[in-house]
Enzyme design. Sequence first.
Site, PDB file in Angstrom:
ATOM      1  N   GLY A 153       4.797 -10.451   9.309  1.00 40.32           N
ATOM      2  CA  GLY A 153       5.050 -10.430   7.865  1.00 40.32           C
ATOM      3  C   GLY A 153       4.222  -9.338   7.209  1.00 40.32           C
ATOM      4  CG  ASN A 182       4.201 -15.549  13.714  1.00 36.10           C
ATOM      5  OD1 ASN A 182       4.933 -15.170  12.797  1.00 36.10           O
ATOM      6  ND2 ASN A 182       2.938 -15.890  13.516  1.00 36.10           N
ATOM      7  CE  LYS A 244       3.090 -18.921  10.372  1.00 34.87           C
ATOM      8  NZ  LYS A 244       3.239 -17.983   9.263  1.00 34.87           N
ATOM      9  CD  GLU A 367      -2.633   8.436  -3.575  1.00 31.51           C
ATOM     10  OE1 GLU A 367      -1.705   7.641  -3.309  1.00 31.51           O
ATOM     11  OE2 GLU A 367      -2.439   9.642  -3.813  1.00 31.51           O
ATOM     12  CG  PHE A 392      -3.031   9.853  -8.264  1.00 33.07           C
ATOM     13  CD1 PHE A 392      -1.981   9.384  -9.056  1.00 33.07           C
ATOM     14  CD2 PHE A 392      -3.284  11.210  -8.230  1.00 33.07           C
ATOM     15  CE1 PHE A 392      -1.199  10.267  -9.787  1.00 33.07           C
ATOM     16  CE2 PHE A 392      -2.511  12.105  -8.958  1.00 33.07           C
ATOM     17  CZ  PHE A 392      -1.470  11.634  -9.747  1.00 33.07           C
ATOM     18  CG  HIS A 416      -7.941  16.125 -12.320  1.00 33.09           C
ATOM     19  ND1 HIS A 416      -8.612  16.337 -11.144  1.00 33.09           N
ATOM     20  CD2 HIS A 416      -7.332  17.286 -12.628  1.00 33.09           C
ATOM     21  CE1 HIS A 416      -8.434  17.575 -10.752  1.00 33.09           C
ATOM     22  NE2 HIS A 416      -7.654  18.192 -11.640  1.00 33.09           N
ATOM     23  CG  ASP A 424      -0.816  18.355 -15.172  1.00 34.08           C
ATOM     24  OD1 ASP A 424       0.065  19.209 -15.387  1.00 34.08           O
ATOM     25  OD2 ASP A 424      -1.595  18.400 -14.208  1.00 34.08           O
ATOM     26  CD  GLN A 428       0.116  13.733 -12.841  1.00 36.61           C
ATOM     27  OE1 GLN A 428      -0.431  14.085 -11.805  1.00 36.61           O
ATOM     28  NE2 GLN A 428       1.181  12.934 -12.847  1.00 36.61           N
TER      29      GLN A 428
HETATM   30  C1  LIG Z   1      -1.417  -8.610   0.259  1.00 35.14           C
HETATM   31  C2  LIG Z   1      -1.149 -10.063   0.485  1.00 35.14           C
HETATM   32  N1  LIG Z   1      -0.014 -10.600  -0.012  1.00 35.14           N
HETATM   33  C3  LIG Z   1       0.223 -11.924   0.173  1.00 35.14           C
HETATM   34  C4  LIG Z   1      -0.659 -12.725   0.838  1.00 35.14           C
HETATM   35  C5  LIG Z   1      -0.401 -14.220   0.989  1.00 35.14           C
HETATM   36  N2  LIG Z   1      -0.100 -14.523   2.422  1.00 35.14           N
HETATM   37  C6  LIG Z   1      -1.024 -15.007   3.247  1.00 35.14           C
HETATM   38  S1  LIG Z   1      -0.460 -15.214   4.804  1.00 35.14           S
HETATM   39  C7  LIG Z   1       1.086 -14.695   4.366  1.00 35.14           C
HETATM   40  C8  LIG Z   1       2.170 -14.630   5.401  1.00 35.14           C
HETATM   41  C9  LIG Z   1       1.776 -13.727   6.505  1.00 35.14           C
HETATM   42  O1  LIG Z   1       2.762 -13.666   7.459  1.00 35.14           O
HETATM   43  P1  LIG Z   1       2.483 -12.949   8.824  1.00 35.14           P
HETATM   44  O2  LIG Z   1       1.879 -11.627   8.601  1.00 35.14           O
HETATM   45  O3  LIG Z   1       3.737 -12.970   9.596  1.00 35.14           O
HETATM   46  O4  LIG Z   1       1.357 -13.836   9.499  1.00 35.14           O
HETATM   47  P2  LIG Z   1       1.509 -15.190  10.279  1.00 35.14           P
HETATM   48  O5  LIG Z   1       0.799 -16.212   9.465  1.00 35.14           O
HETATM   49  O6  LIG Z   1       2.966 -15.507  10.405  1.00 35.14           O
HETATM   50  O7  LIG Z   1       0.885 -14.933  11.574  1.00 35.14           O
HETATM   51  C10 LIG Z   1       1.129 -14.361   3.016  1.00 35.14           C
HETATM   52  C11 LIG Z   1       2.327 -13.902   2.306  1.00 35.14           C
HETATM   53  C12 LIG Z   1      -1.839 -12.111   1.314  1.00 35.14           C
HETATM   54  N3  LIG Z   1      -2.786 -12.797   1.935  1.00 35.14           N
HETATM   55  N4  LIG Z   1      -2.041 -10.785   1.150  1.00 35.14           N
END
Ligand SMILES: Cc1ncc(C[n+]2csc(CCOP(=O)(O)OP(=O)(O)O)c2C)c(N)n1
Length: 620
Positions: A153, A182, A244, A367, A392, A416, A424, A428
Amino acid sequence: MSTALATNTLDGLKDKATMMRIHSVRSTTEAGSGHPTTCASAAEIMTALFFDAMRYDPQDPASEANDVFILSKGHAAPVLYAAWSEVGYIPEDELLNLRRIDSDLEGHPPTTLPFVDVATGSLGQGLSVGVGMAHACRLDGNERRIWVLLGDGEVAEGSVWEAASMAANDGLGNLIATVDVNRLGQSAPTMLQHDMDAYRIRWEAFGWETLVVDGHDLEALIEAYAQARESAGQPTVILAKTYKGRGIPCAEDKDGWHGKPIPKGELADETLEALQAQLTGASFDWTPNLPPAGNGQPAEPRQVAPPPYRPGGPVVATRQAYGAALEALARADSRVVGVDGDVGNSTFTTDIGKADPGRLLQCYIAEQNLVGVAMGLACRGKIPFASSFACFLARGYDFMRLAAISSTNIKLVGTHAGISIGEDGASQMGLEDLAMACAEPNYTVFYPSDATSAWRAIELAAGIDGPVYVRTSRPKTEILYGSGEVFEVGRSKVLRSSADDSVAIIGAGVTLYEALKAADELAAEGIQARVIDLFSVQPIDRETLVAAAVECGGKVITVEDHYAHGGIGSAVLAALAEEHAQVRQLAVRDIARSGKPDELLERFGISARQIAASARDMLA
Ligand SMILES: Cc1ncc(C[n+]2csc(CCOP(=O)(O)OP(=O)(O)O)c2C)c(N)n1
């Protein structure tokens, strides 16, 4: 290369993976929160890494000689703790303190633990940090490898691909990522679910050596990692197909179990029984794969050259002075590295290349990765100066936030700043950068006004152990200070002062020059104004500010090329909160636009004329 493991070794390793699942379930059930299913999918991956692939000393996790492991999917913290327990570092019963107020075994990995270099848990950051670390190891000429574990994810985050591009472009063969595919995210299945081909094509297209394996097959994982270690010059990703909640009968491969512990009672008992039934009880003799001795300490830094500017000399922009100071620092200290996001000729970060081209890293226009790479460099003892236009850096703010949580030794330089960039236009102009940096309680924030103080700010920044933000400006400005002037953290400079002062004007950067002009205008009318160059926005020089408020009859004007919230006006107001002071805050209060710098200062209410008018009004 093929790895044929003896049956008892394989069974022993399987037991390690099962124990990691058991610890993950037990500790999260005891805590009443956490992510056991996230841990369970990664148990074989962690076993293959910790018991075979990585070279490290399990009794000395902070050793500089160790390979590095970054748990980018930070919510799998319990399996990380379980791994360190299974290799003998964390006592087993301590795992049950997970998430307690008096334990370092926090919900997501904290840097108070010796085996955690950087806090993770905001997904999508670990690979950038890994790129920075891999570069640091390359600069040091050592053979350590950087291992990063990501969730599937998580790889939807753009920052992962910023890092992936740079790693391949720079041929970081010492960087090895694993994606725990998973199939499930938090609220829904992931975009690609188990489409391993799609993952492979994407990573290959980004230039990575790509290996697809069954992520629950220890032999396959060990073989893949052995192959990754052989990589000549490209980073490798292991795409591990997993399930999972693997081994947890009620939750395996099921939606709806993310971030849920197995509730205490019958279900937890059944789960642990099922897991325990998987243990083979094979004897397992493990000899850690110790790393070669670390490199020696870097050469002692030499004295940095003094700033070469003098009052009355040619005008110089503070951003130019940053580049010149960076070059001088790099000549004096081999730990200093410049990190650019394709604006190095505007920010002057490229100046470091004159001292050593190898210590200028190019992140291109990315960035988030820019800040993450700086974090990784800092984690391995470098002093990274990462720079972009102040506006940025907002793209990297979540990384800046995690750098605060980790107290990472990064130095960020925003150039900047403000409307004074002129033509600009608004997109910017950094007008919220001070608010971002000052919101983090452990950032030191400098806002130098002339080239001498900018040089000194950079020098001070290098000597501070922790995150620093330095705000610089585009216009060339007069030199206010001689090269012998001493600047300190938390100290401002009083530029005009008399016993008859009736108002204090506090500015920094371009507005300091407006304040000086306003003070001249007022003096011609018989009004004496104290003028203060704030310089250190955080920590702030409360003593000087309180003295100014008291001695100027409580009349204070702040003037800044920044929005009204979270900049120098807010900082001064907070410092004077307990004083009887009337504070007028001149700041940019509307969305900016193109124009000449002077026209814009006037349009947005921060010119000398408006400062003087404000003073007259206060004193009327
Ligand atoms: C930037 C960010 N966005 C959202 C979350 C909330 N969050 C925690 S775990 C998760 C799901 C993660 O899925 P995956 O990377 O597939 O890990 P898994 O638990 O399935 O191993 C989310 C959306 C977070 N921790 N960080």
